[in-house]
Design a protein around this motif. Structure first.
Motif, PDB file in Angstrom:
ATOM      1  N   SER A 109     -52.891   1.732 -20.790  1.00  0.00           N
ATOM      2  CA  SER A 109     -51.862   2.056 -21.784  1.00  0.00           C
ATOM      3  C   SER A 109     -51.579   0.883 -22.725  1.00  0.00           C
ATOM      4  O   SER A 109     -50.996   1.072 -23.801  1.00  0.00           O
ATOM      5  CB  SER A 109     -50.571   2.477 -21.086  1.00  0.00           C
ATOM      6  OG  SER A 109     -50.120   1.445 -20.215  1.00  0.00           O
ATOM      7  N   SER A 110     -52.012  -0.319 -22.338  1.00  0.00           N
ATOM      8  CA  SER A 110     -51.748  -1.484 -23.188  1.00  0.00           C
ATOM      9  C   SER A 110     -52.736  -1.598 -24.342  1.00  0.00           C
ATOM     10  O   SER A 110     -52.487  -2.337 -25.301  1.00  0.00           O
ATOM     11  CB  SER A 110     -51.806  -2.767 -22.348  1.00  0.00           C
ATOM     12  OG  SER A 110     -53.100  -2.927 -21.776  1.00  0.00           O
ATOM     13  N   LEU A 111     -53.865  -0.883 -24.285  1.00  0.00           N
ATOM     14  CA  LEU A 111     -54.892  -1.010 -25.320  1.00  0.00           C
ATOM     15  C   LEU A 111     -54.367  -0.553 -26.683  1.00  0.00           C
ATOM     16  O   LEU A 111     -53.814   0.533 -26.820  1.00  0.00           O
ATOM     17  CB  LEU A 111     -56.127  -0.180 -24.959  1.00  0.00           C
ATOM     18  CG  LEU A 111     -57.248  -0.852 -24.168  1.00  0.00           C
ATOM     19  CD1 LEU A 111     -58.448   0.073 -24.066  1.00  0.00           C
ATOM     20  CD2 LEU A 111     -57.667  -2.179 -24.788  1.00  0.00           C
ATOM     21  N   ARG A 112     -54.582  -1.411 -27.679  1.00  0.00           N
ATOM     22  CA  ARG A 112     -54.240  -1.064 -29.056  1.00  0.00           C
ATOM     23  C   ARG A 112     -55.477  -0.999 -29.947  1.00  0.00           C
ATOM     24  O   ARG A 112     -55.480  -0.302 -30.948  1.00  0.00           O
ATOM     25  CB  ARG A 112     -53.258  -2.089 -29.634  1.00  0.00           C
ATOM     26  CG  ARG A 112     -51.918  -2.142 -28.896  1.00  0.00           C
ATOM     27  CD  ARG A 112     -51.159  -0.836 -29.038  1.00  0.00           C
ATOM     28  NE  ARG A 112     -49.866  -0.869 -28.363  1.00  0.00           N
ATOM     29  CZ  ARG A 112     -49.668  -0.514 -27.111  1.00  0.00           C
ATOM     30  NH1 ARG A 112     -50.689  -0.071 -26.375  1.00  0.00           N
ATOM     31  NH2 ARG A 112     -48.471  -0.572 -26.562  1.00  0.00           N
ATOM     32  N   LEU A 113     -56.513  -1.735 -29.578  1.00  0.00           N
ATOM     33  CA  LEU A 113     -57.744  -1.749 -30.363  1.00  0.00           C
ATOM     34  C   LEU A 113     -58.936  -1.609 -29.435  1.00  0.00           C
ATOM     35  O   LEU A 113     -59.049  -2.339 -28.434  1.00  0.00           O
ATOM     36  CB  LEU A 113     -57.850  -3.043 -31.171  1.00  0.00           C
ATOM     37  CG  LEU A 113     -59.011  -3.173 -32.163  1.00  0.00           C
ATOM     38  CD1 LEU A 113     -58.639  -4.143 -33.289  1.00  0.00           C
ATOM     39  CD2 LEU A 113     -60.297  -3.652 -31.508  1.00  0.00           C
ATOM     40  N   LEU A 114     -59.824  -0.692 -29.762  1.00  0.00           N
ATOM     41  CA  LEU A 114     -61.035  -0.463 -28.970  1.00  0.00           C
ATOM     42  C   LEU A 114     -62.208  -0.276 -29.914  1.00  0.00           C
ATOM     43  O   LEU A 114     -62.172   0.557 -30.812  1.00  0.00           O
ATOM     44  CB  LEU A 114     -60.866   0.769 -28.081  1.00  0.00           C
ATOM     45  CG  LEU A 114     -62.088   1.182 -27.246  1.00  0.00           C
ATOM     46  CD1 LEU A 114     -62.463   0.091 -26.248  1.00  0.00           C
ATOM     47  CD2 LEU A 114     -61.817   2.495 -26.509  1.00  0.00           C
ATOM     48  N   SER A 115     -63.258  -1.077 -29.720  1.00  0.00           N
ATOM     49  CA  SER A 115     -64.456  -0.956 -30.541  1.00  0.00           C
ATOM     50  C   SER A 115     -65.630  -0.549 -29.670  1.00  0.00           C
ATOM     51  O   SER A 115     -65.968  -1.231 -28.700  1.00  0.00           O
ATOM     52  CB  SER A 115     -64.769  -2.279 -31.251  1.00  0.00           C
ATOM     53  OG  SER A 115     -65.977  -2.159 -31.975  1.00  0.00           O
ATOM     54  N   LEU A 116     -66.243   0.578 -30.029  1.00  0.00           N
ATOM     55  CA  LEU A 116     -67.412   1.094 -29.317  1.00  0.00           C
ATOM     56  C   LEU A 116     -68.581   1.259 -30.285  1.00  0.00           C
ATOM     57  O   LEU A 116     -69.491   2.053 -30.037  1.00  0.00           O
ATOM     58  CB  LEU A 116     -67.072   2.445 -28.664  1.00  0.00           C
ATOM     59  CG  LEU A 116     -65.935   2.411 -27.631  1.00  0.00           C
ATOM     60  CD1 LEU A 116     -65.509   3.823 -27.273  1.00  0.00           C
ATOM     61  CD2 LEU A 116     -66.364   1.659 -26.382  1.00  0.00           C
ATOM     62  N   ALA A 117     -68.573   0.513 -31.364  1.00  0.00           N
ATOM     63  CA  ALA A 117     -69.603   0.655 -32.397  1.00  0.00           C
ATOM     64  C   ALA A 117     -70.984   0.392 -31.826  1.00  0.00           C
ATOM     65  O   ALA A 117     -71.202  -0.574 -31.091  1.00  0.00           O
ATOM     66  CB  ALA A 117     -69.328  -0.312 -33.549  1.00  0.00           C
TER      67      ALA A 117
END
Length: 500
Positions: free
Chosen positions: A443-451
């Motif tokens: 729940s703390s995640l604000r930015l996620l990059s899976l490019a």
């Protein structure tokens, strides 16, 4: 530099080693770009000016702005139509004294509307809504607008970028004159980026910028031919500099650092400078006791260099970025963690010889870390992520781009990190849908990059809607990211910026 002889007057910028000053000419005009922050922010700042549509509908209906006639025929957008042509999105210097700028009496509309258009109280509030590029253009509308916009408060955090060709005007006789920098001084700029400059250009800058001696706090030299002599003159004359960046400067040597670096410098960045090796780190460690931040990209720095840091720097230095230091191994990591135990930001990006054992040393000894970058470290495996999850409880940002050995198992370890806000997994080619399921409870995640993750499917990615607090999701070059998926995200993650 030696003291002047009795009776001699020391010139503003003392030439060295055959340097010859260009005679000072009357100030002229020039142009420059202004950048701020990250490349993404820079791109937003450098969009073509939107002056012809200055007042957006949202702004026009703001009730807290005391502007009673925004909808009248004489809008501020109409006044702006007298400014420079469209496309002049990057403007740096002040206009010349002889340029034609409309006075308030010559502006169209009734006297009350003209008075409103130059009311400084209104303008002081209104101009906060515009980007740096737009402010540069708006400052050319009239003297009243320029007077308001040239207040330093509107330019805090911005860095003017000056290229060599922008520093001089060519006179009719073929001679060169240095441009006027008075417009920058009025706006109070305390940092500059100079691109492609020589020693003589730097001397001219020092002599012509009124704030150069004490008011410039940050200086960045990129792709420049500065030598040891020029570096020494610059740092001796510019007594206010505390942040220094040297990028792509191949004419200075380690001896120049020994003779130039001053204890007042607290942040140093050196990248793509071919003469930088271990001895340069020795100079930095001995001459900069108050160093708080060091960014280093040097292909010839070895493990030995990381043992040079003193106990004083171990207390003050909180940021260390070692990018593409190919010769650094786990032995260098040992030296680093013992020399700099108070790091909060660490990058080992491109340090391809660092393994899981090196990450274990980092996790066990640098418990204050808030940001860790292990991108382009091909020897990092899931085991390293287990060490990170177990010991780095304050970590907020983790960059794992191109760590090709990371699998879904590693993501299961990260799922226990309650403080992690930003996670970068670009081109992690073994991450699959099952691994994403481990992230759904973070729940703390604000930015996620899976490019660039090739094994992720539309089904797996759609589950990310459970991360309702997510603010930014990067899916570029991701085969599973379809137009239907982006539409689905727009409906179920309305507050998240999805990068296609």
């Amino acid at each position: 530099m030696s003291n002047p002889r009795n009776g001699d007057t020391k010139p503003p910028c003392l030439p060295r080693n055959g340097l010859v000053k260009i005679p000072t000419q009357p100030n002229g005009l020039g142009s420059a770009s202004i950048t701020k922050g990250t490349p993404a922010v820079k791109n937003r700042l450098c969009q073509p000016s939107s002056v012809p549509a200055i007042l957006s509908p949202a702004l026009a209906h703001r009730s807290d702005l005391p502007i009673p006639s925004l909808a009248s025929p004489l809008s501020l957008a109409a006044l702006a139509s007298v400014s420079s042509p469209p496309g002049a999105s990057l403007v740096g210097l002040n206009t010349s004294e002889g340029s034609e700028q409309p006075s308030p009496e010559r502006l169209p509309g009734s006297p009350s509307e003209r008075q409103l258009a130059v009311d400084e109280k209104i303008l002081n509030r209104l101009f906060w809504y515009f980007s740096a590029c737009e402010k540069c253009v708006l400052a050319q509308v009239c003297k009243a607008w320029r007077r308001v916009l040239y207040q330093p408060k509107f330019w805090v955090g911005l860095t003017p970028v000056l290229h060599t060709k922008e520093l001089y005007n060519i006179l009719p006789g073929g001679e060169k004159e240095f441009v006027s920098l008075q417009g920058f001084a009025v706006r109070g700029f305390d940092g500059f980026c100079l691109v492609g400059v020589s020693d003589l250009d730097i001397c001219e800058f020092i002599d012509n910028y009124p704030l150069s001696k004490k008011g410039v706090k940050s200086i960045s030299l990129k792709r420049s031919t500065i030598t040891d002599a020029g570096l020494e003159v610059m740092l001796e004359q510019m007594q206010g500099v505390v942040r220094l960046e040297l990028s792509g400067c191949n004419d200075f040597t380690e001896a120049g650092l020994w003779s130039s670096l001053n204890a007042r410098i607290t942040a140093l960045s050196v990248s793509d400078c071919i003469n930088v090796a271990d001895d340069a780190i020795a100079a930095i460690s001995q001459l900069l006791p108050n160093l708080t931040e060091l960014n280093l990209q040097a292909y010839h720095v070895t493990d030995t260099a990381l043992a040079y840091f003193t106990a004083k720097q171990g207390y003050t230095t909180h940021t260390l970025r070692l990018n593409s230091c190919w010769e650094i191994t786990n032995h260098g990591v040992v030296n680093m963690v013992h020399s700099l135990p108070n790091l909060s930001v660490l990058s080992l990006s491109g340090c391809s010889k660092v393994t899981d054992d090196g990450v274990e040393l980092v996790a066990e000894n640098l418990r204050k870390l808030r940001s860790l970058d292990l991108s382009w470290c091909p020897r990092i495996t899931d085991m390293a992520l287990e060490y990170i999850a177990c010991d780095l409880h304050k970590l907020e940002e983790l960059v794992l781009d191109r760590c090709v050995r990371i699998t879904d198992t590693g993501l299961s370890y990260l799922s226990t990190m309650s403080s992690l806000r930003s996670l970068y997994l670009r081109w992690c080619c073994q991450v699959q849908d099952f691994g994403l399921k481990h992230l759904l409870g973070m729940s703390s995640l604000r930015l996620l990059s899976l490019a660039g993750c090739p094994l992720l499917t539309t089904t797996g990615l759609s589950g990310l809607v459970q991360l309702q607090e997510l603010e930014e999701l990067e899916l570029t070059n991701c085969p599973g990211a379809t137009p239907e998926l982006f539409k689905y995200f727009s409906q179920h993650l309305p507050c998240c910026m999805v990068i296609e």
